[in-house]
Design a protein around this motif. Sequence first.
Motif, mmCIF file in Angstrom:
data_model
loop_
_atom_site.group_PDB
_atom_site.id
_atom_site.type_symbol
_atom_site.label_atom_id
_atom_site.label_comp_id
_atom_site.label_asym_id
_atom_site.label_seq_id
_atom_site.Cartn_x
_atom_site.Cartn_y
_atom_site.Cartn_z
ATOM 1 N N PRO A 137 0.832 -1.210 0.000
ATOM 2 C CA PRO A 137 0.000 0.000 0.000
ATOM 3 C C PRO A 137 0.863 1.255 0.000
ATOM 4 C CG PRO A 137 -0.782 -1.580 1.617
ATOM 5 C CD PRO A 137 0.517 -2.113 1.079
ATOM 6 N N LYS A 138 0.350 2.321 -0.587
ATOM 7 C CA LYS A 138 1.151 3.541 -0.755
ATOM 8 C C LYS A 138 1.576 4.180 0.560
ATOM 9 C CE LYS A 138 -0.569 4.517 -5.273
ATOM 10 N NZ LYS A 138 -0.623 5.456 -6.313
ATOM 11 N N ASN A 139 0.856 3.939 1.639
ATOM 12 C CA ASN A 139 1.212 4.552 2.915
ATOM 13 C C ASN A 139 2.269 3.740 3.672
ATOM 14 O OD1 ASN A 139 -0.542 2.463 3.420
ATOM 15 N ND2 ASN A 139 -1.564 3.475 5.106
ATOM 16 N N VAL A 140 2.742 2.636 3.092
ATOM 17 C CA VAL A 140 3.764 1.800 3.729
ATOM 18 C C VAL A 140 5.016 1.838 2.867
ATOM 19 C CG1 VAL A 140 4.386 -0.524 4.433
ATOM 20 C CG2 VAL A 140 2.040 0.274 4.740
ATOM 21 N N ARG A 141 6.136 2.113 3.496
ATOM 22 C CA ARG A 141 7.407 2.159 2.781
ATOM 23 C C ARG A 141 8.311 1.063 3.314
ATOM 24 N NH1 ARG A 141 12.033 3.067 3.995
ATOM 25 N NH2 ARG A 141 13.726 4.175 3.091
ATOM 26 N N LEU A 142 8.629 0.129 2.451
ATOM 27 C CA LEU A 142 9.584 -0.902 2.824
ATOM 28 C C LEU A 142 10.991 -0.362 2.611
ATOM 29 C CD1 LEU A 142 7.936 -4.030 1.190
ATOM 30 C CD2 LEU A 142 8.004 -3.447 3.609
ATOM 31 N N PRO A 143 11.939 -0.751 3.461
ATOM 32 C CA PRO A 143 13.307 -0.248 3.292
ATOM 33 C C PRO A 143 13.969 -0.855 2.060
ATOM 34 C CG PRO A 143 13.226 -1.892 5.021
ATOM 35 C CD PRO A 143 11.810 -1.635 4.615
ATOM 36 N N ALA A 144 14.914 -0.145 1.508
ATOM 37 C CA ALA A 144 15.711 -0.656 0.400
ATOM 38 C C ALA A 144 16.694 -1.696 0.933
ATOM 39 C CB ALA A 144 16.477 0.485 -0.257
ATOM 40 N N VAL A 184 12.962 -11.727 2.622
ATOM 41 C CA VAL A 184 12.182 -11.187 3.742
ATOM 42 C C VAL A 184 11.316 -10.015 3.280
ATOM 43 C CG1 VAL A 184 12.357 -9.988 5.964
ATOM 44 C CG2 VAL A 184 13.768 -11.995 5.515
ATOM 45 N N LEU A 185 11.876 -9.138 2.470
ATOM 46 C CA LEU A 185 11.095 -8.005 1.961
ATOM 47 C C LEU A 185 9.939 -8.488 1.089
ATOM 48 C CD1 LEU A 185 13.920 -5.437 1.142
ATOM 49 C CD2 LEU A 185 12.286 -5.365 3.039
ATOM 50 N N ALA A 186 10.156 -9.534 0.298
ATOM 51 C CA ALA A 186 9.080 -10.093 -0.526
ATOM 52 C C ALA A 186 7.970 -10.661 0.354
ATOM 53 C CB ALA A 186 9.634 -11.171 -1.453
ATOM 54 N N ALA A 187 8.335 -11.311 1.443
ATOM 55 C CA ALA A 187 7.330 -11.847 2.369
ATOM 56 C C ALA A 187 6.536 -10.708 3.001
ATOM 57 C CB ALA A 187 8.006 -12.692 3.440
ATOM 58 N N HIS A 188 7.205 -9.620 3.366
ATOM 59 C CA HIS A 188 6.508 -8.452 3.914
ATOM 60 C C HIS A 188 5.533 -7.887 2.890
ATOM 61 C CE1 HIS A 188 8.423 -8.089 7.759
ATOM 62 N NE2 HIS A 188 9.631 -7.941 7.256
ATOM 63 N N ARG A 189 5.988 -7.781 1.634
ATOM 64 C CA ARG A 189 5.112 -7.278 0.561
ATOM 65 C C ARG A 189 3.867 -8.151 0.412
ATOM 66 N NH1 ARG A 189 9.529 -7.160 -2.426
ATOM 67 N NH2 ARG A 189 10.515 -5.163 -2.182
ATOM 68 N N ASP A 190 4.065 -9.461 0.443
ATOM 69 C CA ASP A 190 2.941 -10.393 0.316
ATOM 70 C C ASP A 190 1.932 -10.189 1.447
ATOM 71 O OD1 ASP A 190 4.063 -11.496 -1.949
ATOM 72 O OD2 ASP A 190 4.874 -13.259 -0.898
ATOM 73 N N ARG A 191 2.432 -10.084 2.679
ATOM 74 C CA ARG A 191 1.546 -9.866 3.828
ATOM 75 C C ARG A 191 0.770 -8.571 3.698
ATOM 76 N NH1 ARG A 191 5.796 -10.431 7.498
ATOM 77 N NH2 ARG A 191 6.524 -12.450 6.892
ATOM 78 N N LEU A 192 1.449 -7.528 3.283
ATOM 79 C CA LEU A 192 0.794 -6.227 3.130
ATOM 80 C C LEU A 192 -0.278 -6.268 2.049
ATOM 81 C CD1 LEU A 192 3.923 -3.945 3.428
ATOM 82 C CD2 LEU A 192 2.001 -4.010 5.016
ATOM 83 N N ARG A 193 0.019 -6.926 0.938
ATOM 84 C CA ARG A 193 -0.956 -7.042 -0.149
ATOM 85 C C ARG A 193 -2.198 -7.794 0.290
ATOM 86 N NH1 ARG A 193 3.082 -8.286 -4.391
ATOM 87 N NH2 ARG A 193 3.170 -10.006 -3.090
ATOM 88 N N GLU A 194 -2.017 -8.745 1.185
ATOM 89 C CA GLU A 194 -3.138 -9.546 1.680
ATOM 90 C C GLU A 194 -3.893 -8.841 2.800
ATOM 91 O OE1 GLU A 194 -1.199 -13.154 2.749
ATOM 92 O OE2 GLU A 194 -0.807 -13.710 0.663
ATOM 93 N N GLY A 195 -3.496 -7.613 3.102
ATOM 94 C CA GLY A 195 -4.179 -6.845 4.133
ATOM 95 C C GLY A 195 -3.613 -7.020 5.519
#
Length: 64
Positions: free
Chosen positions: A7-14, A43-54
């Motif tokens: 989501p746009k309001n969440v920034r994952l670190p580089a 790990v970042l991909a797993a975080h992205r997946d969780r965020l996409r799933e709400g």
Amino acid sequence: MDDARPPKNVRLPAVDEVLRTDAGRVGVARFGHAATVTAIRDVLAAHRDRLREGGTATVAAGAV
């Protein structure tokens, strides 16, 4: 392709940001740069997946 982003309001670190943390430096020293970068990306991909799933995800570089 927008589905691949959190989501746009969440920034994952580089990846580089994570590498500059204490844990990132320890990972590089212990396992090597390539293996540490791969692990961080996973790990970042797993975080992205969780965020996409709400779900929620810890997004601080030091927590990755």
